[in-house]
Enzyme design. Structure first.
Site, PDB file in Angstrom:
ATOM      1  N   ARG A  57       0.888  -1.218  -0.252  1.00  0.00           N
ATOM      2  CA  ARG A  57      -0.025   0.094  -0.020  1.00  0.00           C
ATOM      3  C   ARG A  57       0.948   1.372   0.187  1.00  0.00           C
ATOM      4  NH1 ARG A  57       1.670   1.827   4.243  1.00  0.00           N
ATOM      5  NH2 ARG A  57       0.251   3.821   3.874  1.00  0.00           N
ATOM      6  N   GLY A  58       0.224   2.418  -0.231  1.00  0.00           N
ATOM      7  CA  GLY A  58       0.970   3.594  -0.302  1.00  0.00           C
ATOM      8  C   GLY A  58       1.149   3.923  -1.848  1.00  0.00           C
ATOM      9  N   ALA A  59       0.597   5.155  -2.294  1.00  0.00           N
ATOM     10  CA  ALA A  59       0.507   5.091  -3.961  1.00  0.00           C
ATOM     11  C   ALA A  59       1.968   4.924  -4.318  1.00  0.00           C
ATOM     12  CB  ALA A  59       0.285   6.576  -3.975  1.00  0.00           C
ATOM     13  N   ARG A  99      -6.607  -1.474  -8.226  1.00  0.00           N
ATOM     14  CA  ARG A  99      -7.114  -0.258  -7.305  1.00  0.00           C
ATOM     15  C   ARG A  99      -7.111   1.059  -8.415  1.00  0.00           C
ATOM     16  NH1 ARG A  99      -4.427   1.116  -1.651  1.00  0.00           N
ATOM     17  NH2 ARG A  99      -6.262   2.381  -1.270  1.00  0.00           N
ATOM     18  N   GLN A 217      -2.845   2.930  10.289  1.00  0.00           N
ATOM     19  CA  GLN A 217      -1.468   2.994   9.544  1.00  0.00           C
ATOM     20  C   GLN A 217      -0.462   3.567  10.510  1.00  0.00           C
ATOM     21  OE1 GLN A 217      -4.432   3.960   8.206  1.00  0.00           O
ATOM     22  NE2 GLN A 217      -4.511   3.463   5.656  1.00  0.00           N
ATOM     23  N   ASP A 258      -1.702  12.883  -1.081  1.00  0.00           N
ATOM     24  CA  ASP A 258      -1.962  12.166  -2.360  1.00  0.00           C
ATOM     25  C   ASP A 258      -2.080  13.028  -3.712  1.00  0.00           C
ATOM     26  OD1 ASP A 258      -3.165  10.537   0.168  1.00  0.00           O
ATOM     27  OD2 ASP A 258      -3.107   9.048  -1.476  1.00  0.00           O
ATOM     28  N   LYS A 269      -4.690  11.535   3.778  1.00  0.00           N
ATOM     29  CA  LYS A 269      -5.320  10.797   4.585  1.00  0.00           C
ATOM     30  C   LYS A 269      -6.495  11.267   5.343  1.00  0.00           C
ATOM     31  CE  LYS A 269      -5.320   7.236   4.623  1.00  0.00           C
ATOM     32  NZ  LYS A 269      -5.942   6.360   3.992  1.00  0.00           N
TER      33      LYS A 269
END
Lengths: 369, 369
Positions: A57-59, A99, A217, A258, A269
């Site tokens: 995870r995490g762009a 995703r 997270q 993001d 987030k």
């Protein structure tokens, strides 16, 4: 020169090659902090599953994972080139859809296909080699961007430390924008890791991690990596941030992002905007750490950034022994992100420099377009 | 006149008599929302355990529970009066120590002993009767105070509704300051319950409950009681409050309080001060619901209110299948309360009226000293 953090980065890195580059090796983040288990993934279905289940995870990390994955998948493509590219583009499409909201995912995969097309006249082995090289380039660039953010953030830490004196410098962060979401330095954690590389004792800092509901997270991941790097770390519940700031424990706040709009509004987030409002109230500097590719000048303001709404079950029962919300009670307001107004942001930290309001002009001055 | 909510109050009431007043009957709040189980408690050790394990919680409810408990315990006291009072005062001491920070607990028990002393010349049976009567008086007064708060809060809801028109009125609350923490109306929930008694359709409101980490009183308890009263209710994570307010869903905020200082600074569940800062930023009215006995004019400002720090384990693993914070990471910053600065409070709602700044003068005007 090797970083003193190399052994730590090797241990915590989210994505790397498996043996002989025959698989992608990831740290399964769904098992943290209980178990640090690396798994090797070699087929497409398992890659899609890993992205969807948030094992990776995490762009930035998702983009790197998909690039590595596509290179691994190309090993089994036919030597005949038309068939090779049919397979390549089919895999690109399937991985991209895993995703759909993470821009880095489709961006990295498009870049991979372009790199293959650039040498499409060459034999399959050479095209394959180009894919492996491009995946590594994507990862290398991530490391270099994050290190740049870290250097600019470190300058801020140095300044604050001069005022602060001997007392450990209190840093607040939200969610995970660290090694586990990128390749090495992370974005919001980069200033701390670069400080260590520059000879700061870990005890010179204390990092307070918001636990970051609903997916935790901060509690599970950020505190995990920071404590493995030897940096003193606490976890507190999200609703404790106001008292924490009031008590004088926090000197600076770093968060990831993001997407940043042209006017400096920053999506990150869920919970970030609230933190920024508290920081403004208590007079604490609040920095958004943004790789320049996340600055999207075509998006005029935060109002134009769509907010992903996630599954109501995440609030209701995820991680819990039994449901913690009564049957029938609505938990459908589960936004993954919120937008922090530019007026609340002290500065946007990029690898090229620190931007301050008016942001549009600051971005242009750094050649971000 | 019977309240339309009587069947609901009967079902959810935290403390009542067991059959023949031989026990105290409580709703075990540790099992909510999974199970709504009432238990009957008749011995002292079980009473202490129920308070310490938070089977019964909320300052007013704890006071009422201890008063009911002491009356029940007096059934087994000797007829001889000196021995009767020795037992009474021993039980008072032990129950008072169960949770030393909750002021209502010692206050209610002292009041019980005074009531017994007032008739100490009479036979044991009459003293016992005085204890039962006093316990019921304490509960009756709680109901009446909370209803008074509700009437004053209802006036606020009526005003907002005029502006709001047909759209459901969005109310945000934090933690549980409801029926489950008192006897009937609660404090922060009282405006909503009184609105129902005054003919509002439940659908005219939508109450957003902060889940309230670490103990999840909003997720587990407030949403439980409101949904049982038929009021549309959502639960969201604490870090979603900023986006919730920004999105226009919230017209007013009601919270409870544990202690109010002379200048209007209000201590309440951790997270409340952050909510008040967000409310100020977004221009949303923020009301503290305070029974007049919680207004402590001898405490000059919030800085003089001690903040209880609770066990680090509550953040680390409570309610969770497995630890959600890595081994060795500090979670000792676990304050149970924070203090909201009076400048952030739109009004303090008491049973005697609504106080506004300057608070000292407003309290005096209502005869609160």
């Amino acid at each position: 020169m090797k970083s003193v953090l190399e052994p730590f980065f090797d241990q915590v890195i989210s994505v790397k090659w498996g043996p002989e580059r025959e698989s992608v090796d990831i740290l399964d983040e769904t098992l943290l902090p209980g178990k640090a288990e690396r798994i090797q993934i070699r087929d497409r279905a398992a890659m899609v599953e890993a992205i969807q289940k948030l094992r990776v995870r995490g762009a930035p990390a998702i983009g790197i994972f998909a690039a590595f994955g596509l290179a691994v998948l190309s090993r089994s493509y036919p030597e005949e080139k038309a068939a090779f590219f049919r397979k390549l583009e089919e895999d690109q499409k399937v991985l991209s859809a895993a995703r759909p909201t993470a821009v880095n995912l489709s961006w990295a995969l498009e870049r991979m296909v372009r790199a293959a097309r650039a040498v499409e006249e060459k034999p399959a082995a050479a095209v394959r080699e180009a894919l492996f090289a491009e995946a590594e380039a994507i990862q290398r660039e991530d490391v270099s961007i994050c290190r740049g953010i870290g250097e600019n953030g470190f300058a801020i830490l140095e300044k604050i430390r001069k005022k602060q004196g001997e007392k450990p410098l209190g840093i607040l962060t939200h969610c995970n924008a660290g090694t586990l979401a990128t390749s090495k330095y992370g974005t919001a954690t980069a200033p701390m890791y670069v400080a260590i590389e520059n000879g700061w004792k870990p005890e010179a800092m204390h990092v307070y991690c918001d636990e970051t509901r609903p997916l935790l997270q901060g509690a599970r991941l950020t505190s995990y990596e920071l404590s493995r790097a030897g940096i003193p770390t606490s976890v507190q519940c999200d609703d404790m941030a106001s008292l924490l700031m009031q008590s004088g424990k926090i000197q600076v706040i770093f968060v990831g992002c993001d997407r940043v709009a042209d006017n400096g509004d920053a999506a990150n987030k869920i919970g970030t905007s609230g933190l920024a409002i508290l920081a403004k109230y208590y007079g604490i500097p609040f920095y958004v750490c943004a790789p320049t590719p996340t600055i999207d000048r075509k998006t005029k303001t935060g109002a134009d950034i769509p907010i992903e709404m996630r599954n109501a079950e995440e609030i209701k029962s995820l991680w819990y022994r039994e449901p913690m919300v009564p049957e029938g009670v609505d938990t459908s307001f589960n936004p993954a992100f919120d937008v922090t107004d530019h007026s609340l942001i002290t500065g946007i930290l990029t690898e090229r420099g620190i931007c301050q309001a008016p942001y549009g002009e600051a971005f242009s001055a750094l050649g971000i377009d």
